[in-house]
Design an enzyme around this catalytic site. Sequence first.
Site, PDB file in Angstrom:
ATOM      1  N   SER A 240       0.862  -1.192   0.000  1.00  0.00           N
ATOM      2  CA  SER A 240       0.000   0.000   0.000  1.00  0.00           C
ATOM      3  C   SER A 240       0.897   1.240   0.000  1.00  0.00           C
ATOM      4  O   SER A 240       2.116   1.123  -0.102  1.00  0.00           O
ATOM      5  CB  SER A 240      -0.955  -0.021   1.177  1.00  0.00           C
ATOM      6  OG  SER A 240      -0.243  -0.237   2.351  1.00  0.00           O
TER       7      SER A 240
ATOM      8  N   LYS B  91      -4.715   9.636  -8.541  1.00  0.00           N
ATOM      9  CA  LYS B  91      -5.027   8.438  -7.765  1.00  0.00           C
ATOM     10  C   LYS B  91      -6.453   8.029  -8.146  1.00  0.00           C
ATOM     11  O   LYS B  91      -7.428   8.652  -7.724  1.00  0.00           O
ATOM     12  CB  LYS B  91      -4.905   8.727  -6.268  1.00  0.00           C
ATOM     13  CG  LYS B  91      -5.003   7.485  -5.422  1.00  0.00           C
ATOM     14  CD  LYS B  91      -4.575   7.775  -3.985  1.00  0.00           C
ATOM     15  CE  LYS B  91      -4.580   6.521  -3.135  1.00  0.00           C
ATOM     16  NZ  LYS B  91      -5.847   5.831  -3.083  1.00  0.00           N
TER      17      LYS B  91
HETATM   18  S1  IVH Z   1       0.943   2.935  -7.381  1.00  0.00           S
HETATM   19  C1  IVH Z   1       3.515   0.646  -4.430  1.00  0.00           C
HETATM   20  N1  IVH Z   1      -0.485   4.619  -8.782  1.00  0.00           N
HETATM   21  O1  IVH Z   1      -3.937   3.469  -4.608  1.00  0.00           O
HETATM   22  C2  IVH Z   1       2.727   1.558  -5.284  1.00  0.00           C
HETATM   23  N2  IVH Z   1      -1.593   3.374  -7.087  1.00  0.00           N
HETATM   24  O2  IVH Z   1      -3.013   3.074  -1.551  1.00  0.00           O
HETATM   25  C3  IVH Z   1       1.569   0.886  -5.862  1.00  0.00           C
HETATM   26  N3  IVH Z   1      -3.991   3.797  -6.947  1.00  0.00           N
HETATM   27  O3  IVH Z   1      -3.922   0.074  -3.998  1.00  0.00           O
HETATM   28  C4  IVH Z   1       0.461   1.740  -6.234  1.00  0.00           C
HETATM   29  N4  IVH Z   1      -4.096   5.254  -8.584  1.00  0.00           N
HETATM   30  O4  IVH Z   1      -5.253   0.821  -5.972  1.00  0.00           O
HETATM   31  C5  IVH Z   1      -0.494   3.717  -7.781  1.00  0.00           C
HETATM   32  N5  IVH Z   1      -1.616   6.109 -10.148  1.00  0.00           N
HETATM   33  C6  IVH Z   1      -1.618   5.213  -9.150  1.00  0.00           C
HETATM   34  C7  IVH Z   1      -2.797   4.864  -8.458  1.00  0.00           C
HETATM   35  C8  IVH Z   1      -2.740   3.941  -7.425  1.00  0.00           C
HETATM   36  C9  IVH Z   1      -4.785   4.589  -7.672  1.00  0.00           C
HETATM   37  C10 IVH Z   1      -4.455   2.969  -5.808  1.00  0.00           C
HETATM   38  C11 IVH Z   1      -4.054   1.540  -5.881  1.00  0.00           C
HETATM   39  C12 IVH Z   1      -3.413   1.212  -4.562  1.00  0.00           C
HETATM   40  C13 IVH Z   1      -3.748   2.405  -3.720  1.00  0.00           C
HETATM   41  C14 IVH Z   1      -2.603   2.752  -2.809  1.00  0.00           C
END
Ligand code: IVH
Length: 697
Positions: free
Chosen positions: A89, A121
């Site tokens: 996360s 996000k």
């Molecule tokens: S990167 C280790 N990029 O946010 C990094 N996550 O709390 C992995 N999410 O479970 C995630 N947009 O579902 C990343 N542009 C984005 C994102 C994203 C939404 C969500 C994803 C993850 C949560 C992180």
Amino acid sequence: MGIFGRVADSEWAERAAELRDLIEYHNQRYYLDDAPEITDAEFDALVSELTALELEHPELAVADSPTRKVWGQASTLFSEVRHLTPMMSLDKTTSYEELLAWAKRMERFISGDVAYTCELKIDGLAMSLLYEGGRLVRAATRGDGEVGEDVTANVATIAAVPHVLAAPAPDRVEVRGEIYMPVSAFDLLNRRQAEAGARTFINPRNAAAGSLRQKDPAVTAGRELAFWAYQLGTVEGGPTFSHHTDMLQWMRDAGFPVNPNIELVHGLEEVDGYCRRWLERRHSLDYEIDGAVIKVDDLAQRRELGATSRAPRWAIAYKFPPEEKTTLLEGIMVSIGRTGKATPFAMLKPVTVGGAKVSLATLHNEDQVRIKDVRPGDTVVVRRAGDVIPEVRGPVLGLRPEGLPEWQFPTACPVCGETLVRLDGESDTFCVNDRCPGQRVQRIAHFASRSAMDIEHLGERTVSQFCRAGLLADVADIYHLDYSKVAQFEGWGETSIANLAAAVEASKSRPLANLLVGLSIRHLGATGSQILARSLRHLDRIMDATSEELAAVEGVGPIIGASVQRFFATPANREVVERLRAAGLNFEGPAAPELAQVLVGKSVVVTGTLEGWSREEAEEAIKARGGKSPGSVSKKTTAVVVGSEPGAAKLAKAAQLGVPILDESAFADLLETGELPDPGDAAGAGRRDDEPAGTGG
Ligand code: IVH
């Protein structure tokens, strides 16, 4: 008509069957014989055509369609899968100060210049897509980060998820991203659910989750789901990557939708600027976001930073303030409007959401309460986004106390006690007692309101007080108020009485259209009132017109015509009008229009902020030229005028229906000439550039 316009209606089913056979045949050549007869791209084109055909005609979808399975595997739907690389996360921040603290922590591990990729996000479901030899072999949910659920069969039905990669790929590569439902698709799905009397979904995220968690992939295939790719997990074999931006480019080349609003920036001020900008703009997108994700771009720096037990140190989520909160639904009450309409509303345990404290929210009508399935005692999701009025989206079913009874619409008016009436085929329920005190207060307060006669100092509370004291029984009584009795109420000194009397006097010369609005004639709103005032130009002519004559006025129609005629045929209403005449109110409409009526029969929707006009001015300008300016786009819309930060749903609808989109200067031309620009030079008509490939029709 969608992209299959070239195939006649009767041939769709035939073409789908043909495609299924072809795909099955080539799957066998590829997997069983190891002797493919066509290229991957040709194969993919067949699958894409079939997927799109099935999406467009869900009735053609069959459960064993090759779009619904990954060939050569037994269905493993919802079985547990261990992620090759854990799906961690993210740490969260909500302020610039916390961003600075994050950067400070990183300085213990890396030094020098740091470039950041700023991403939106996406508020959907994290998904892991595993490709081996360039083919999709597994799709899994995040689960607890270590172990997720296998949803391959369902994800394989999503058009935006490639089955075969279009670029040279590592032997084994895991693409991560977010499955989401576009807001326009969510609205449409909920409308369909409501029409079918089925429970509606609370938000696009829940709808996406519900659509993915289907035992039958045909159901998933019928829902419009989309995907944004944003991260690589396990990568085995070349090509190798040195920066996150390289990985994003590879994903684009391989055929994944990558969000166009990703920016590479230097320094935290720019990061902060990105976050603030998107906080402002979040509603201009056709998908929901709940923040931004900031990532260190250089993969060597990422390796030095490493991770804690739960989250990488090289990325952080910047969370926006939530627009949805849960709270207790303490009760459902019914209010009686000026036309007698009985509107249920939610009494909520006060909750701060979207920057305001919310304790009441309309539930619209009986059916809305049923399809949302909200019951007093439920914990409900309340949404307030931007300046939109707060809304109860639905219950949190997991928190519903056992045996909680359904709410029943009252059978009697809560104000006068008369039986409430709901006519067949109508969604609204009415108190039909003309003497109902509840209606009376609302009618008088509406007459005095800004949109009608604009009598300051005569708000709902005062009207209610005056009614109870017997000073007001109908709108004409306003002009015969006994001010000596008003003076006996608390808070009414000489000055306030003089102010009220002056406001009452000033209202006598309001335009005829405002008077018509003030009379609370069912179905007759501001637009209809203006049209009638402008075309018949005297209240006597409107009162004496037959319903056919009224309906014949351009822009009026039979429903308003009949309602206006019925209103003035009622002796009690006629009597009130005569007393208003005696009081000296203006009954005359405007002189012949000075403006060329170039927009008669045209319907122009305005969305977003224009520079030269406020929203009201733009709508007025359209109406003053004989046009209409409704709040939503339909196939009858002539054009959509788009300012900055337009409504996503309106834009999507316009693009879907092929309605011309005008910028401000084209709008100015339209007002002057009534003509649309040549299609060749229309401002930015058509598809939005942040739409994922393949979700259009
Ligand atoms: S990167 C280790 N990029 O946010 C990094 N996550 O709390 C992995 N999410 O479970 C995630 N947009 O579902 C990343 N542009 C984005 C994102 C994203 C939404 C969500 C994803 C993850 C949560 C992180």
